[in-house]
Design a protein around this motif. Structure first.
Motif, PDB file in Angstrom:
ATOM      1  N   ARG A 421       0.841  -1.201   0.000  1.00 29.08           N
ATOM      2  CA  ARG A 421       0.000   0.000   0.000  1.00 29.08           C
ATOM      3  C   ARG A 421       0.872   1.244   0.000  1.00 29.08           C
ATOM      4  O   ARG A 421       1.800   1.377   0.801  1.00 29.08           O
ATOM      5  CB  ARG A 421      -0.925  -0.002   1.208  1.00 29.08           C
ATOM      6  CG  ARG A 421      -1.978   1.120   1.177  1.00 29.08           C
ATOM      7  CD  ARG A 421      -3.012   0.915   2.269  1.00 29.08           C
ATOM      8  NE  ARG A 421      -2.400   0.989   3.594  1.00 29.08           N
ATOM      9  CZ  ARG A 421      -3.076   0.810   4.716  1.00 29.08           C
ATOM     10  NH1 ARG A 421      -4.368   0.509   4.668  1.00 29.08           N
ATOM     11  NH2 ARG A 421      -2.456   0.912   5.887  1.00 29.08           N
ATOM     12  N   PHE A 422       0.573   2.155  -0.913  1.00 27.48           N
ATOM     13  CA  PHE A 422       1.330   3.399  -1.020  1.00 27.48           C
ATOM     14  C   PHE A 422       1.293   4.158   0.297  1.00 27.48           C
ATOM     15  O   PHE A 422       0.242   4.315   0.922  1.00 27.48           O
ATOM     16  CB  PHE A 422       0.753   4.267  -2.141  1.00 27.48           C
ATOM     17  CG  PHE A 422       1.453   5.591  -2.299  1.00 27.48           C
ATOM     18  CD1 PHE A 422       2.688   5.670  -2.916  1.00 27.48           C
ATOM     19  CD2 PHE A 422       0.884   6.766  -1.819  1.00 27.48           C
ATOM     20  CE1 PHE A 422       3.348   6.882  -3.062  1.00 27.48           C
ATOM     21  CE2 PHE A 422       1.520   7.979  -1.964  1.00 27.48           C
ATOM     22  CZ  PHE A 422       2.764   8.037  -2.586  1.00 27.48           C
ATOM     23  N   GLY A 423       2.463   4.641   0.714  1.00 31.45           N
ATOM     24  CA  GLY A 423       2.571   5.401   1.949  1.00 31.45           C
ATOM     25  C   GLY A 423       2.910   4.578   3.166  1.00 31.45           C
ATOM     26  O   GLY A 423       3.266   5.141   4.211  1.00 31.45           O
ATOM     27  N   ASP A 424       2.823   3.238   3.053  1.00 34.55           N
ATOM     28  CA  ASP A 424       3.109   2.382   4.200  1.00 34.55           C
ATOM     29  C   ASP A 424       4.612   2.251   4.441  1.00 34.55           C
ATOM     30  O   ASP A 424       5.425   2.378   3.511  1.00 34.55           O
ATOM     31  CB  ASP A 424       2.528   0.984   3.989  1.00 34.55           C
ATOM     32  CG  ASP A 424       1.048   0.908   4.339  1.00 34.55           C
ATOM     33  OD1 ASP A 424       0.473   1.962   4.693  1.00 34.55           O
ATOM     34  OD2 ASP A 424       0.479  -0.199   4.264  1.00 34.55           O
ATOM     35  N   THR A 425       4.952   1.985   5.685  1.00 36.77           N
ATOM     36  CA  THR A 425       6.308   1.617   6.073  1.00 36.77           C
ATOM     37  C   THR A 425       6.280   0.166   6.527  1.00 36.77           C
ATOM     38  O   THR A 425       5.413  -0.217   7.315  1.00 36.77           O
ATOM     39  CB  THR A 425       6.830   2.517   7.201  1.00 36.77           C
ATOM     40  OG1 THR A 425       6.836   3.877   6.744  1.00 36.77           O
ATOM     41  CG2 THR A 425       8.238   2.128   7.605  1.00 36.77           C
TER      42      THR A 425
END
Length: 520
Positions: A421-425
């Motif tokens: 998921r975009f933005g996840d770390t």
């Protein structure tokens, strides 16, 4: 200029290698693209206004590398179409290069022309760029065609590089000479007041094997039989910027030395000839927070490091060299663990290459003292990771081919566990436990710069190598030793799209030890 030797020797050797190494697996989907099977469209837009525009051509050439006949190579040549001429620096008398130089925030257009007799595409190794600018194998262009890259330089100041990335052909094309450095500067780097100009030296290390006519040989150095290719390619000579060694008349004072391990498979231990500690100031993703001293550095394929080398206290006329010691790791039949081979024969029957001075500095007078900065850059501290999503990527060994989690490369396939998921770390764990073939794997992730959290399970016989790793800075490639589990922290906040992760032992990548992940 006669390009026929390059076309015949390099292409034929690549075809034989691929069939010898991967053909026995009987997996039809593993075969590389056939030249002319697909043409990627130029990726231009009407609204992009570049600060710098460069033409970059991959073409056959000949270079005088050894006494006697010139060596047929493939190399990148370029010219600046718009912007400062300093953006492109040729490397004289070498197949390496050119060196591209940009500032963070600049908008760049690069017109890539493919004039070699194989499909190809350029990957900007370590750069944060959109998916269609990253050089994915699905975007290869045929001989005679063009691909246009447009992107803004978003990376911190650092030493990055570029090389081909067509599936099944990457090792051959890099080995033939297609590689160059991509240097980024920014305000933080300028504030550190590091050495510049002639005191800023870039060195690409690579190993090669030559036949009696001085032509590159890609097959024989892998060792006899199919098992030889499972370990990788190991050349008989170490070259620095395409030459046997480099010599520098050095004024007393400090130098910045940028190092890239541009070899297909070989790992190096780098040290000073006078046994003084090395002072490292940067790793793959740019400056460290502060200088660190190391007795030596260990660089796997594609890894970079920057050194602060100071001759202020050396006597005039003194000679100090940087030395590369190849590290050979045992392959099959090594008691289940592999083990590092310090002398003699390594896995696949390859010939050991002795430690080699690759950069010789003869110290002169003058220059003055330049203080080593106590602090170099701001790096965000690593926050607690207990609540973050974790994924494991295990090195696996199938019938005469490497894989990741039991899978090999499919051009646009993404498994459910490869969707991010975009933005996840996240925390990714690379696991290297293949007892029947215990060798290191340099794991590279596209589209991110990551932090190394920890190494677990390092065999006692290899623990001494830990003193040579630069795990404290930003990385895009990490060497995973036999038996190890290496955990890294990645933030997927740069771009959405399809990106690659793979082993940067280029023989392994061409065999299919590469996968896609999707950021959405």
């Amino acid at each position: 200029m006669n390009s026929r030797p390059a076309s015949r020797t390099i292409v034929d050797a690549q075809r034989r290698n691929f069939l010898r190494i991967a053909g026995a697996s009987a997996i039809a989907g593993s075969l590389p693209f056939v030249p002319g099977s697909r043409m990627a469209a130029a990726a231009t837009t009407d609204t992009f206004a570049p600060d710098v525009e460069i033409e970059l051509v991959a073409q056959p050439d000949e270079v005088q590398l050894l006494p006697g006949p010139p060596t047929a190579v493939w190399r990148y040549v370029g010219r600046v179409l718009k912007g400062s001429a300093d953006a492109l620096q040729p490397v004289p008398d070498s197949f390496a290069g050119p060196i591209l130089k940009f500032r963070k925030g600049q908008k760049v257009r690069i017109r890539y022309l493919n004039r070699i007799p194989q499909p190809s595409i350029v990957h900007w190794h370590g750069l944060l760029v959109p998916e269609r600018m990253d050089g994915h194998p699905r975007d290869v262009v045929r001989m005679g065609d063009e691909y246009v890259y447009e992107f803004e330089v978003r990376n911190r100041a650092g030493t990055y590089w570029f090389h081909p990335h067509p599936h099944g052909y990457t090792g051959t094309q890099v080995y033939a000479g297609l590689a160059g450095l991509f240097l980024v500067s920014d305000d933080e780097e300028r504030a550190a007041q590091l050495p510049t100009g002639e005191r800023d030296i870039s060195i690409v290390l690579a190993d090669r094997t030559f036949d009696p006519a001085n032509q590159l040989v890609y097959e024989t150095a892998m060792g006899g039989g199919m098992m030889g290719g499972m370990t990788g390619f190991f050349g008989e000579r170490i070259l620095a910027n395409g030459r046997s060694s480099l010599s520098f008349p050095a004024a007393a004072g400090a130098y910045r030395v940028r190092l890239l391990n541009g070899s297909n498979s070989r790992i190096y231990r780098i040290a000073r000839s006078d046994r003084k500690p090395l002072v490292a100031i940067a790793s793959d993703g740019g400056l460290l927070a502060a200088p660190v001293a190391r007795p030596f550095l260990v660089l796997g394929p594609a890894e970079r490091a920057e050194l602060w080398v100071d001759f202020h206290d050396e006597s005039a006329g003194g000679r100090i060299a940087l030395v590369a010691e190849p590290l050979d790791f045992g392959g099959p039949g090594m008691g289940g663990m592999g083990g590092m081979m310090g002398r003699g024969m390594g896995g696949g029957g390859r010939r050991y290459t002795a430690p080699q001075p690759f950069a010789l500095f003869t110290v002169g007078r003058g220059g003055g003292r330049q203080a080593l900065p106590a602090r170099l850059a701001e790096l965000s501290p690593v926050a607690p990771t207990r609540e973050l999503k974790r994924r494991e990527f295990a090195v696996t060994l199938g019938p005469m081919r490497w894989g990741i989690n039991g899978r090999t490369f499919e051009m646009e396939e993404v498994a459910p566990y490869e969707r991010v998921r975009f933005g996840d770390t996240e925390v990714w764990e690379f696991t290297n436990r293949t007892p029947m073939m215990a060798i290191p794997h340099p794991m590279h992730v596209h589209g991110v710069q990551f932090r190394v959290l920890e190494r677990l399970g390092t065999p006692p016989s290899l623990e001494n190598l830990g003193a040579g790793f630069l795990d404290g800075g930003l990385k895009d490639t990490v060497l995973v030793l036999p038996g190890e589990r290496v955990r890294v922290l990645l933030n997927f906040d740069a771009f959405r799209g399809l990106f690659l992760y793979h082993c940067h032992n280029l023989v392994h990548g061409d065999m299919g030890m590469m996968r896609n992940f999707l950021v959405a």
